[in-house]
Design a protein around this motif. Sequence first.
Motif, PDB file in Angstrom:
ATOM      1  N   ILE A   1       0.850  -1.195  -0.051  1.00  0.00           N
ATOM      2  CA  ILE A   1      -0.283   0.085   0.177  1.00  0.00           C
ATOM      3  C   ILE A   1       0.788   1.111   0.122  1.00  0.00           C
ATOM      4  O   ILE A   1       1.879   1.372   0.911  1.00  0.00           O
ATOM      5  CB  ILE A   1      -0.835  -0.104   1.256  1.00  0.00           C
ATOM      6  N   VAL A   2       0.772   2.082  -0.801  1.00  0.00           N
ATOM      7  CA  VAL A   2       1.467   3.462  -0.942  1.00  0.00           C
ATOM      8  C   VAL A   2       0.808   4.383   0.136  1.00  0.00           C
ATOM      9  O   VAL A   2      -0.292   4.873  -0.227  1.00  0.00           O
ATOM     10  CB  VAL A   2       1.378   3.868  -2.226  1.00  0.00           C
ATOM     11  N   TYR A   3       1.611   4.924   1.023  1.00  0.00           N
ATOM     12  CA  TYR A   3       0.991   5.946   1.994  1.00  0.00           C
ATOM     13  C   TYR A   3       1.616   7.229   1.575  1.00  0.00           C
ATOM     14  O   TYR A   3       2.723   7.673   1.675  1.00  0.00           O
ATOM     15  CB  TYR A   3       1.443   5.518   3.133  1.00  0.00           C
TER      16      TYR A   3
ATOM     17  N   GLY B   1       5.862  -4.327  -1.529  1.00  0.00           N
ATOM     18  CA  GLY B   1       5.631  -3.884   0.039  1.00  0.00           C
ATOM     19  C   GLY B   1       5.134  -2.517   0.374  1.00  0.00           C
ATOM     20  O   GLY B   1       4.941  -1.810  -0.783  1.00  0.00           O
ATOM     21  N   PRO B   2       5.059  -2.351   1.521  1.00  0.00           N
ATOM     22  CA  PRO B   2       4.520  -0.987   1.824  1.00  0.00           C
ATOM     23  C   PRO B   2       5.605   0.294   1.508  1.00  0.00           C
ATOM     24  O   PRO B   2       6.713   0.180   1.313  1.00  0.00           O
ATOM     25  CB  PRO B   2       4.416  -0.990   3.214  1.00  0.00           C
ATOM     26  N   SER B   3       4.975   1.320   0.975  1.00  0.00           N
ATOM     27  CA  SER B   3       6.130   2.481   1.093  1.00  0.00           C
ATOM     28  C   SER B   3       5.354   3.817   1.422  1.00  0.00           C
ATOM     29  O   SER B   3       4.100   3.843   1.645  1.00  0.00           O
ATOM     30  CB  SER B   3       6.129   2.869  -0.668  1.00  0.00           C
ATOM     31  N   TYR B   4       6.044   4.958   1.852  1.00  0.00           N
ATOM     32  CA  TYR B   4       5.809   5.991   2.400  1.00  0.00           C
ATOM     33  C   TYR B   4       6.210   7.242   1.828  1.00  0.00           C
ATOM     34  O   TYR B   4       7.795   7.200   1.437  1.00  0.00           O
ATOM     35  CB  TYR B   4       6.130   6.072   3.989  1.00  0.00           C
ATOM     36  N   ILE B   5       5.588   8.075   1.165  1.00  0.00           N
ATOM     37  CA  ILE B   5       5.924   9.469   0.971  1.00  0.00           C
ATOM     38  C   ILE B   5       5.396  10.635   1.578  1.00  0.00           C
ATOM     39  O   ILE B   5       4.060  10.530   1.754  1.00  0.00           O
ATOM     40  CB  ILE B   5       5.369   9.610  -0.544  1.00  0.00           C
ATOM     41  N   GLN B   6       6.208  11.852   1.895  1.00  0.00           N
ATOM     42  CA  GLN B   6       5.848  12.766   2.653  1.00  0.00           C
ATOM     43  C   GLN B   6       6.212  14.062   1.864  1.00  0.00           C
ATOM     44  O   GLN B   6       7.073  14.040   1.551  1.00  0.00           O
ATOM     45  CB  GLN B   6       6.603  12.727   3.996  1.00  0.00           C
ATOM     46  N   ILE B   7       5.110  14.570   1.691  1.00  0.00           N
ATOM     47  CA  ILE B   7       5.195  15.784   1.068  1.00  0.00           C
ATOM     48  C   ILE B   7       4.774  17.239   1.718  1.00  0.00           C
ATOM     49  O   ILE B   7       3.804  17.205   2.050  1.00  0.00           O
ATOM     50  CB  ILE B   7       4.095  15.842  -0.311  1.00  0.00           C
ATOM     51  N   LEU B   8       6.028  17.950   1.775  1.00  0.00           N
ATOM     52  CA  LEU B   8       5.612  19.433   2.571  1.00  0.00           C
ATOM     53  C   LEU B   8       4.665  20.241   1.698  1.00  0.00           C
ATOM     54  O   LEU B   8       4.991  20.491   0.428  1.00  0.00           O
ATOM     55  CB  LEU B   8       6.855  20.031   2.771  1.00  0.00           C
TER      56      LEU B   8
END
Lengths: 92, 292
Positions: B119-121, B200-207
């Motif tokens: 799941i892409v978070y 697998g899972p991944s995490y992207i954080q965008i300011l």
Amino acid sequence: MSLKNNKIKNPVTQPGSALNNKTGDWRTEKPIIDPNLCIGCSRCVKMCPDACMLMKLDKEGKLKAEVDYDYCKGCGLCASECPVKAILMEKE
Amino acid sequence: MSTNKKKFNSFLSPGHNACAGCGQLSAAQSVMRALTDDTILISSTGCLEVTTTAYPQSSWQLPWIHSLFENAAPVASGIKAALKKKKKKTKVVIQAGDGATYDIGIGLISGMWERNEEIVYICYDTEAYSNTGIQASGSTPWGANTVTTPAGEKSFGSNQQKKDMLKIALAHGLNYVAQSTTAFPDDITNKVKKALATPGPSYIQILSPCVPGWKIKTNQAGEGARLAVQTALYPLLEYTNGELSNSSINKNFKALPVSDYLSIQGRFKHLSEAEIKQIQALADKNLKLFKL
Ligand SMILES: Cc1ncc(C[n+]2csc(CCOP(=O)(O)OP(=O)(O)O)c2C)c(N)n1
Ligand code: SF4
Ligand code: SF4
């Protein structure tokens, strides 16, 4: 639980139906594009939060930015991001 | 509704009610450009959800669901389980704010990552609870003025440091973890594409600059998000298999002073020179930490 029996309206709404909400009337300033200055880089299209800046082909087949004023809220982000200052904000 | 998608070329149509110049909606448009129509979207509660789904209208042109504020991760897990049972390769993408991610949803996110589900978070980091009027979250940076950390005679704003959510993601052994900002639309699109391609899972954080939250003008989301990178306070980062694989801080990088970033935002305008120095120290630390 059946939605019918409980007389609950179907909560599923149409995709993209927000297009009925013409946010262009929020605007107090209007982006005006000078097609002679526009280099067709799409920076404004990519930055517009409202997906209402579009690239269109002109008569010579060159890509030029064009605003959909039905939805443009006049934030001015496109104008401040344009690398060649082809977009000017004008009072409505 | 493929006609609308064609005309506006976005899965997130105009007609939403986000503030003019919203940095979160701008970033969301960049995320949309990475997706195909074989995608299911899950939203937590927050500005992106509220402004795009004023019943009976919706801006979404992909299957989309919202449950509770904290609940995006388990809902996504359920959808993933159903897709698995049906042997479908449909992508599952969560979009959530920083309050939902850093604070209220964190236990549930941790569980989802433990289960190693693909799941892409995506966390749109406005650095506060924007939708309810700018309360401080675990992501609010030190010194920021919010309604729950008000700056005044006896306070300089938030006295807590921003939580390191990337490290928390990395501690779960995620194969793809990245950071970007609204000012870099192609970087966002590329990172989401990479996340979608990673098992697998991944995490992207965008300011994502928030106009009322950051107290900026409606045309400044790009400038704010760019200066965050140029001052090294919020570098573009990418971790592949746990290792830093890409960073905007490299040999040729020359950082601007953090005051360039802070001075355009009303939420930092009360800071003294000594306080700005402390924030400069954070950027200097980043310069060492993330140099490639
Ligand atoms: C359990 C629960 N607590 C509080 C709320 C009220 N609430 C709705 S949106 C929101 C803020 C969301 O903040 P964030 O996740 O940072 O997203 P943003 O609005 O900043 O995009 C809050 C507190 C809620 N809906 N549910
Ligand atoms: S003024 Fe704002 S809403 Fe209008 S086209 Fe430019 S970026 Fe989009
Ligand atoms: S409050 Fe902030 S995040 Fe919410 S819609 Fe407005 S600018 Fe966007």
